[in-house]
Design a protein around this motif. Structure first.
Motif, PDB file in Angstrom:
ATOM      1  N   LYS A 197       0.861  -1.197   0.000  1.00 16.45           N
ATOM      2  CA  LYS A 197       0.000   0.000   0.000  1.00 16.45           C
ATOM      3  C   LYS A 197       0.887   1.233   0.000  1.00 16.45           C
ATOM      4  O   LYS A 197       1.691   1.420   0.903  1.00 16.45           O
ATOM      5  N   LEU A 198       0.717   2.054  -1.013  1.00 16.62           N
ATOM      6  CA  LEU A 198       1.454   3.310  -1.055  1.00 16.62           C
ATOM      7  C   LEU A 198       0.471   4.463  -0.944  1.00 16.62           C
ATOM      8  O   LEU A 198      -0.528   4.483  -1.656  1.00 16.62           O
ATOM      9  N   ASN A 199       0.755   5.373  -0.057  1.00 15.27           N
ATOM     10  CA  ASN A 199      -0.140   6.491   0.099  1.00 15.27           C
ATOM     11  C   ASN A 199       0.624   7.797  -0.089  1.00 15.27           C
ATOM     12  O   ASN A 199       1.432   8.170   0.755  1.00 15.27           O
ATOM     13  N   ASN A 200       0.367   8.440  -1.229  1.00 12.75           N
ATOM     14  CA  ASN A 200       0.889   9.782  -1.459  1.00 12.75           C
ATOM     15  C   ASN A 200       2.404   9.880  -1.270  1.00 12.75           C
ATOM     16  O   ASN A 200       2.900  10.804  -0.641  1.00 12.75           O
ATOM     17  N   VAL A 201       3.114   8.917  -1.829  1.00 13.37           N
ATOM     18  CA  VAL A 201       4.553   8.864  -1.597  1.00 13.37           C
ATOM     19  C   VAL A 201       5.310   9.859  -2.479  1.00 13.37           C
ATOM     20  O   VAL A 201       5.085   9.925  -3.678  1.00 13.37           O
ATOM     21  N   SER A 202       6.159  10.643  -1.858  1.00 11.14           N
ATOM     22  CA  SER A 202       7.041  11.545  -2.603  1.00 11.14           C
ATOM     23  C   SER A 202       8.480  11.270  -2.205  1.00 11.14           C
ATOM     24  O   SER A 202       8.747  10.878  -1.079  1.00 11.14           O
TER      25      SER A 202
ATOM     26  N   GLY B 291       3.677  12.320  -5.033  1.00 11.60           N
ATOM     27  CA  GLY B 291       2.311  11.908  -4.715  1.00 11.60           C
ATOM     28  C   GLY B 291       1.871  10.614  -5.375  1.00 11.60           C
ATOM     29  O   GLY B 291       0.827  10.539  -6.008  1.00 11.60           O
TER      30      GLY B 291
ATOM     31  N   SER C   1       0.331   7.010  -5.230  1.00 15.85           N
ATOM     32  CA  SER C   1      -0.485   6.135  -4.384  1.00 15.85           C
ATOM     33  C   SER C   1      -1.005   4.970  -5.208  1.00 15.85           C
ATOM     34  O   SER C   1      -1.470   5.168  -6.332  1.00 15.85           O
TER      35      SER C   1
ATOM     36  N   ASP D 243      -2.432   0.480  -4.550  1.00 11.78           N
ATOM     37  CA  ASP D 243      -2.485  -0.714  -3.714  1.00 11.78           C
ATOM     38  C   ASP D 243      -2.256  -1.940  -4.591  1.00 11.78           C
ATOM     39  O   ASP D 243      -2.721  -1.984  -5.719  1.00 11.78           O
TER      40      ASP D 243
ATOM     41  N   GLY E 170       4.655  10.855   2.748  1.00 12.28           N
ATOM     42  CA  GLY E 170       3.745   9.757   2.464  1.00 12.28           C
ATOM     43  C   GLY E 170       4.125   8.492   3.201  1.00 12.28           C
ATOM     44  O   GLY E 170       5.117   8.466   3.927  1.00 12.28           O
ATOM     45  N   SER E 171       3.324   7.442   3.003  1.00 11.92           N
ATOM     46  CA  SER E 171       3.587   6.221   3.762  1.00 11.92           C
ATOM     47  C   SER E 171       3.616   4.993   2.867  1.00 11.92           C
ATOM     48  O   SER E 171       2.955   4.936   1.832  1.00 11.92           O
ATOM     49  N   VAL E 172       4.417   4.033   3.268  1.00  6.84           N
ATOM     50  CA  VAL E 172       4.555   2.776   2.539  1.00  6.84           C
ATOM     51  C   VAL E 172       4.239   1.653   3.520  1.00  6.84           C
ATOM     52  O   VAL E 172       4.873   1.566   4.568  1.00  6.84           O
TER      53      VAL E 172
END
Ligand SMILES: Nc1ncnc2c1ncn2[C@@H]1O[C@H](COP(=O)(O)OP(=O)(O)OP(=O)(O)O)[C@@H](O)[C@H]1O
Ligand SMILES: [Mg+2]
Lengths: 263, 247
Positions: free
Chosen positions: B5-10, B49, B51, B53, B86-88
């Protein structure tokens, strides 16, 4: 601060679980360095003995017994060369490990232990030479030698911390690689490796007392040379080691994820 | 359960430029990420940014022009880079094949390199020894396995890397443009092994410029451009294997 320490301990404990990796790599390193030489790592022993011999021959103070001075120099060079190698190799540690750091997720402490173990193995050959010189020069094997052993263990304990601090230094300030190299070369003359402190010359006295490395040398040397327990030297070395560990843990915990972007 | 799950990763690369006397700032928009900042401090925005799944069984193809951020994204997934923002979240044992030469020692034999590679992935000597013959057989390197790694050709190195990485049962396998070096017969074999892995409820993420490879291996396709997601198609194009089976 607490978070940094947790991070550091996490890194270290993961590295300890992967001990097989750094043990294998350290052995590979030693093998690679001496590949296709006839004497192999025995060159380390030859080097060391040649150095001690040269120093004894050149610097032996007039009117002093050659045997006592060879013991003095043998231990001095043993510890100094070890510390010097550890520090000068550490400043470029992360740069040298670039391909592993950018290609795997090994904890940084794996590289620290890899270098530490490699240095210890190399020092092992010098220790063999040193013991031979001590026995040959007629130093009586006695119980105070155990204090020297404790001194060596203390240096061993400080080694990973020293490597960590210097490795981060080298990664953050690449210029320090050259500065440290030069300082170490000069440092040999400001550390009682081959000269003895006679408390007469003020510069010499200053270099003896204010140089932390003096104490790292003396905890191994004094028990054998004087047959005594050097309480002061031990205290200073223990404090210096703990201090270095504290800095190493903070650096490791705080900046370990940054290293990959810096090298 | 294996998942990504990647959320808004920069991710921003900071460049610490040395002082220079050459002419400053004549920038043209290039193919890669965006360069920002000026003077001594410069930044490259490599991911911006991102994101998405992925769940068990997914095979994602990463495409995009040079410098789009594919390698960077794979390294974020592997955990080498911590995202700037962001979160991984990753569940599962990850293994990766980046640059073929990474993690191999040139002086050591292929066999020794397999051991080292296994140790790095957290395996014990006994477990590696158990897989050793499989790995060697799959790589088809034969007697070359006991020669130093530096004596290998690119394709031989790729065979060794792929065999070792996939034999160690990763649940998530990340691959960066590795396959080009292998010959046709090995590519075919590698494809089959990736199919097996995905069927065992694993996840594959493969970055490549080869449309044919992506089509035959992947079930999803993520297009990156200048660090941003341009498109994320879930149900792509024909599956060569499936077509072959049904006919
Ligand atoms: N170590 C680095 N330092 C600074 N910038 C970097 C670094 N690595 C990559 N970049 C930049 O980040 C952007 C994304 O690079 P990346 O390697 O992820 O692209 P890519 O999609 O893999 O390209 P290619 O198809 O050429 O392999 C590019 O603009 C690149 O210049
Ligand atoms: Mg790339």
């Amino acid at each position: 601060m607490i978070a940094a320490l947790n991070g550091a301990f996490d890194d270290i404990s993961r590295a300890m679980r992967l001990h097989r990796v750094w043990i294998a790599l350290a052995h590979e390193d030693i093998g690679d360095q001496h590949r296709r030489t006839t004497l192999g790592p025995l060159w380390l022993l030859v080097n060391y003995v040649a150095f001690v011999g040269t120093f004894v021959f050149v610097f032996q103070p007039a009117g002093r017994d050659a045997a006592g001075y060879s013991a003095y120099v043998a231990i001095g060079l043993l510890v100094w060369f070890y510390l010097m190698e550890v520090m000068s190799m550490s400043v470029s540690l992360f740069q040298r490990e670039e391909s592993f750091i950018e290609g795997t997720t090994l904890p940084l402490f794996v590289y620290v232990m890899r270098l530490g173990l490699q240095s210890v193995i190399r020092a092992g050959y010098a220790i063999a030479g040193c013991v031979a010189i001590l026995v040959f020069s007629g130093s009586p094997v006695a119980t105070p030698w155990l204090w020297s052993l404790a001194g060596l263990l203390l240096i061993l304990f400080a080694t990973p911390a020293l490597i960590t601090v210097f490795a981060f230094l080298g990664a953050f300030f690449p210029d320090s690689q050259f500065i440290v190299g030069n300082l170490l070369r000069v440092g040999m003359f400001f550390t009682p490796v081959f000269w003895m402190n006679n408390s007469q010359d003020p510069i010499q006295k200053y270099a003896y007392e204010w140089n932390p490395f003096t104490y790292f040398l003396e905890i191994v040397r004094l028990p054998i040379i004087n047959g005594e327990f050097p309480a002061h030297a031990f205290t200073v070395t223990i404090l210096a080691s703990l201090f270095t560990w504290a800095i190493a843990l903070l650096l490791l915990g705080r900046y370990r994820k940054q290293i990959v972007f810096l090298i | 359960m294996v998942s990504i799950k990647l959320n808004n990763v920069s991710l921003v690369y900071k460049l610490h430029e040395k002082l220079t006397l050459s002419a400053p700032d004549r920038r043209v928009a290039g193919p890669g990420g965006r360069i920002e900042g000026s003077g001594r401090k410069q930044f490259v925005q490599a991911l911006d940014g991102v994101s998405f799944d992925l769940k068990a069984g997914d095979r994602l193809g990463l495409v995009g022009p040079n410098g789009a951020g594919k390698t960077t994204l794979l390294k974020v997934l592997y955990g080498i880079y911590e995202p700037t923002d962001g979160s991984v979240d990753i569940e599962g044992k990850v293994d990766a094949l980046f640059n073929i030469n990474i993690g191999f020692r040139r002086e050591a034999t292929g066999r020794r390199n397999i051991v080292l590679r296994g140790l790095i992935s957290g395996w014990t000597e006994a477990e590696i020894e158990e897989k050793m013959e499989d790995i060697i057989a799959f790589s088809e390197l034969g007697d070359f396995i006991d020669l130093p790694f530096k004596a290998y050709s690119q394709g031989m190195a790729a065979r060794l890397a792929f065999s070792a990485a996939t034999a160690l049962d990763p649940e998530i396998l990340l691959m960066d443009e590795w396959i080009g070096a292998g010959d046709a017969s090995f590519q075919e074999k590698a494809k089959r092994r990736m199919d097996e892995l995905a069927e065992k409820a694993g996840i594959i993420v493969l970055a490549s410029h080869s449309e044919a490879l992506i089509q035959s291996v992947c079930t999803k396709k993520l297009t990156l451009r200048s660090g941003r997601i341009e498109s994320f198609t879930t149900e792509p194009v024909k599956r060569v294997g499936a077509v072959a089976k049904s006919s």
